[in-house]
Design an enzyme around this catalytic site. Structure first.
Site, PDB file in Angstrom:
ATOM      1  N   HIS A   1       0.852  -1.189   0.000  1.00 21.04           N
ATOM      2  CA  HIS A   1       0.000   0.000   0.000  1.00 21.04           C
ATOM      3  C   HIS A   1       0.882   1.231   0.000  1.00 21.04           C
ATOM      4  O   HIS A   1       1.932   1.239   0.642  1.00 21.04           O
ATOM      5  CB  HIS A   1      -0.904   0.017   1.245  1.00 21.04           C
ATOM      6  CG  HIS A   1      -2.080   0.917   1.085  1.00 21.04           C
ATOM      7  ND1 HIS A   1      -2.008   2.277   1.295  1.00 21.04           N
ATOM      8  CD2 HIS A   1      -3.340   0.657   0.696  1.00 21.04           C
ATOM      9  CE1 HIS A   1      -3.198   2.809   1.066  1.00 21.04           C
ATOM     10  NE2 HIS A   1      -4.028   1.856   0.689  1.00 21.04           N
TER      11      HIS A   1
ATOM     12  N   ASP B   1      -7.998  -5.326  -0.682  1.00 21.86           N
ATOM     13  CA  ASP B   1      -8.388  -6.123  -1.860  1.00 21.86           C
ATOM     14  C   ASP B   1      -8.114  -7.606  -1.692  1.00 21.86           C
ATOM     15  O   ASP B   1      -8.791  -8.425  -2.318  1.00 21.86           O
ATOM     16  CB  ASP B   1      -7.643  -5.602  -3.100  1.00 21.86           C
ATOM     17  CG  ASP B   1      -8.158  -4.246  -3.508  1.00 21.86           C
ATOM     18  OD1 ASP B   1      -7.353  -3.361  -3.817  1.00 21.86           O
ATOM     19  OD2 ASP B   1      -9.394  -4.045  -3.472  1.00 21.86           O
TER      20      ASP B   1
END
Ligand code: SDX
Length: 377
Positions: free
Chosen positions: A262, A313
């Site tokens: 991320h 996700d």
């Protein structure tokens, strides 16, 4: 000579604007929507409550929530003309491209399309939030030659999506899992798609155009498209005993493992443990532990080998798979949820607007004389 702030690749770490909507606390791995922690919201609220919070900046009381739910319910249907446009698209049109086209088409039928007041934008926001799920399931049924399932007149937002997709009333637990995943996906500060929406809004273009720009940004595999590719990878791994070697080989070949890493969270994505627990619960209820077990092994290898953590996700992919949601709809479901965050940011941008126009650090050729065409070698 003005001293320009140094550029940063991908604007990493750059504060591009001020916003009251979302706080990403990467040091403590916490996430807040208007001051409410994502854990509290996922545990106690419905997606409709969170959508209201994002649009109004406060959680609704019972009366306001009922009225908001009714507004969403009344806007679920899409006009026949919009259905015709979706029907005429080539069958293999990417569902994210269908959404861009459908939002543009819905704009041509929106009575408030040319208005930009906060009240008009609030009405447009509610229509978009209510209609996007119907666009997705309608197109899905068209291309599979199924009978289109019209929106349900009473079911909750999440239950209605599963009902329109599968043609049957979903069980409460399945609706709850989708509802909570929609809460987790709803908003995330200045991610690429939200930033795209704010840039378009900052030119005083309209809400539909800003949402189309956001959908375009979210489609990319480095952003919203990761959940589909993560599930494709888990299916390719096929069995838990193959997972460790598969991931190690992929890393040796410098492959990106979708659903990990991320830009902001360098430790855990606070949304991941919540969706991981939901995926585990689904896999136990369905007696189908394989995908969750593969996911846990992949997660372990990524943690130990690359020091990378699962983002939202990753476990969303196995959870959606266990909800029998087709993989090609995972990123469109991200849109179903994130459109609430996008419209909140679009309206916030309008409220205190200044055109977003950063600078580039010039690294091109030095200044040079112009050579007429006939003299060029
Ligand atoms: C979302 O911004 C948001 O808030 C987004 C989001 C939201 O809610 O809106 O949280 C949703 O988009 C989550 C991210 C979904 N995308 C993916 O899962 C795609 C895979 N992940 C990456 O490509 C990557 O981690 C990013 C794009 C998410 C972030 O990348 P950065 O910050 O640009 O980091 P980087 O690409 O510079 O990588 C740093 C290092 C590199 O190693 P080196 O080349 O320096 O040796 O980490 C490696 C990368 O190779 N790396 C990975 C990896 N992610 C980073 N290696 C393998 N697999 C990965 N997934």
């Amino acid at each position: 000579m003005s001293t320009k702030p140094q550029s940063s690749s991908g604007l990493e770490g750059i504060i591009a604007t001020r916003s009251a909507i979302c706080e990403v606390d990467e040091d403590n791995c916490e996430l807040y929507y208007y001051g409410y922690s994502i854990k509290d919201l996922a545990e106690n609220s419905s997606f409709e409550e969170v959508a209201y919070l994002l649009l109004h900046g406060k959680l609704p009381n019972k009366k306001r929530l009922e009225s908001f739910k009714k507004k969403l319910l009344n806007e679920r249907n899409i006009p026949e003309k919009a259905l015709d446009v979706i029907k005429r698209l080539p069958r293999d049109t990417d569902p994210m491209d269908v959404l861009k086209i459908a939002v543009g088409d819905l704009q041509t039928m929106d009575p408030d399309a040319s208005l930009n007041s906060n009240e008009a934008n609030m009405r447009k926001a509610i229509r978009l939030i209510a209609k996007i799920p119907t666009v997705i399931t309608t197109h899905y049924h068209f291309i599979h030659g199924n009978i289109v399932v019209k929106p349900h007149k009473e079911l909750s937002f999440a239950s209605n999506f599963l009902y329109m997709l599968n043609g049957k009333i979903p069980d409460d637990y399945e609706s709850e899992v989708l509802d909570k995943s929609l809460i987790l996906y709803a908003e995330h500060e200045l991610n690429a798609s939200t930033f795209a929406a704010r840039i378009v809004a900052s030119t005083l273009s309209d809400m539909h155009s800003a949402v189309i720009a956001a959908i375009a940004a979210l489609k990319g595999p480095l952003h919203g498209g990761a959940n589909e590719r993560a599930m494709e990878m888990i299916l390719k791994i096929e069995r838990p005993e193959r997972a460790e070697e598969w991931v190690r080989n992929a890393l040796l070949r410098k492959r990106r493992i979708m659903g990990f890493g991320h830009r902001v969270y360098k430790k855990e994505d606070p949304r991941s443990p919540i969706i991981k627990k939901l995926s585990k619960g689904l896999s136990e209820r369905r007696g189908e532990r394989r995908w969750f077990d593969i996911s846990q092994i992949v997660e372990k290898v990524m943690n130990t080998e690359k020091g990378l953590h699962a983002n939202l996700d990753f476990y969303s992919s196995s959870a959606y798979y266990l909800l029998d949601i087709p993989i090609l709809l995972y990123t469109p479901i991200f849109v179903v949820s994130r459109v609430t965050g996008w419209v909140a940011h679009i309206m916030e941008q309008y409220k205190d607007n200044r055109l977003i126009r950063p600078r580039a650090e010039y690294i091109g050729p030095a200044k040079r004389e112009y050579i007429p065409l006939e003299d060029r070698s």
